[in-house]
Motif scaffolding. Structure first.
Motif, PDB file in Angstrom:
ATOM      1  N   ASN A   2       0.838  -1.196   0.000  1.00 37.36           N
ATOM      2  CA  ASN A   2       0.000   0.000   0.000  1.00 37.36           C
ATOM      3  C   ASN A   2       0.872   1.245   0.000  1.00 37.36           C
ATOM      4  O   ASN A   2       1.906   1.287   0.661  1.00 37.36           O
ATOM      5  N   THR A   4       0.648   5.877  -0.828  1.00 33.80           N
ATOM      6  CA  THR A   4      -0.065   7.074  -1.255  1.00 33.80           C
ATOM      7  C   THR A   4       0.928   7.975  -1.971  1.00 33.80           C
ATOM      8  O   THR A   4       2.131   7.947  -1.679  1.00 33.80           O
ATOM      9  N   ALA A  53      -4.343   6.692  -3.180  1.00 32.99           N
ATOM     10  CA  ALA A  53      -3.861   5.518  -2.459  1.00 32.99           C
ATOM     11  C   ALA A  53      -3.909   4.366  -3.447  1.00 32.99           C
ATOM     12  O   ALA A  53      -4.807   4.298  -4.288  1.00 32.99           O
ATOM     13  N   SER A  55      -2.907  -0.015  -4.056  1.00 33.23           N
ATOM     14  CA  SER A  55      -2.513  -1.328  -3.552  1.00 33.23           C
ATOM     15  C   SER A  55      -2.320  -2.236  -4.752  1.00 33.23           C
ATOM     16  O   SER A  55      -3.245  -2.386  -5.565  1.00 33.23           O
ATOM     17  N   THR A  60      -7.030   2.770  -4.974  1.00 35.73           N
ATOM     18  CA  THR A  60      -8.036   2.357  -4.004  1.00 35.73           C
ATOM     19  C   THR A  60      -8.827   3.529  -3.435  1.00 35.73           C
ATOM     20  O   THR A  60      -9.907   3.338  -2.893  1.00 35.73           O
ATOM     21  N   VAL A  85     -12.632   6.168  -0.502  1.00 39.30           N
ATOM     22  CA  VAL A  85     -11.941   4.892  -0.641  1.00 39.30           C
ATOM     23  C   VAL A  85     -12.965   3.877  -1.147  1.00 39.30           C
ATOM     24  O   VAL A  85     -14.076   3.794  -0.622  1.00 39.30           O
ATOM     25  N   TYR A  89     -11.848  -1.690  -0.169  1.00 39.86           N
ATOM     26  CA  TYR A  89     -10.593  -1.383   0.524  1.00 39.86           C
ATOM     27  C   TYR A  89     -10.803  -0.609   1.822  1.00 39.86           C
ATOM     28  O   TYR A  89      -9.842  -0.183   2.448  1.00 39.86           O
ATOM     29  N   PHE A  94      -6.516   3.262   4.467  1.00 35.20           N
ATOM     30  CA  PHE A  94      -6.258   4.139   3.330  1.00 35.20           C
ATOM     31  C   PHE A  94      -6.712   5.577   3.590  1.00 35.20           C
ATOM     32  O   PHE A  94      -6.031   6.527   3.209  1.00 35.20           O
TER      33      PHE A  94
END
Length: 148
Positions: A2, A4, A53, A55, A60, A85, A89, A94
């Motif tokens: 993950n 950002t 964000a 993944s 996400t 989000v 997720y 996130f």
């Protein structure tokens, strides 16, 4: 893994899909081409800051902030206007990671802070924001005028 980061024009297709989901959440009609056009303009004109964000290569979620200015503080504020989000997720941190990106933006631009509003019935948001250090500001009345 993950992560950002700041959104780029290469994110436009996936970002527009997330933005469309966000708008549907707020009872707006789905319109991915309009979402893509709107976001492309924001990115190209640099009149908002968008962080995403991701993944495993999939976007996400996102946060979008617009600049505001305080005359009395003679400083910029950032309006956290959009935070979303994808439902698959949620509950994985996130949103908090995106809010941390927003805080870093405020620090790096020497802003007075970040402002946001959320509905009184938004139970998730009303738990999330205080847990991220936001304080409810109830010393003013918030008014809206709309050009219908």
């Amino acid at each position: 893994m993950n992560s950002t980061r700041k959104a780029t024009i290469q994110d436009l297709f996936q970002l527009a899909e997330l933005f469309d989901q966000y708008r549907i959440f707020y009872n707006k009609e789905s319109d991915i081409p309009a979402a893509e056009s709107f976001l492309k303009e924001r990115i190209e004109k640099a009149d908002s800051e968008i962080f995403v964000a991701e993944s495993e290569g999939n976007l996400t979620g996102f946060v979008q902030l617009y600049p505001l200015f305080s005359s009395t503080k003679m400083k910029r504020y950032w309006l956290l206007n959009d935070l979303f989000v994808n439902g698959n997720y949620r509950g994985k941190g996130f949103s908090k990671e995106l809010i941390e990106e927003a805080k870093e933006l405020a620090k790096s631009t020497n802003a007075a802070g970040i402002l946001l509003e959320t509905g009184k019935s938004n139970d998730v948001g009303n738990e999330l924001y205080p847990s991220c250090g936001f304080e409810i500001y109830d010393e003013v009345n918030f008014y809206e005028w709309t050009n219908r």
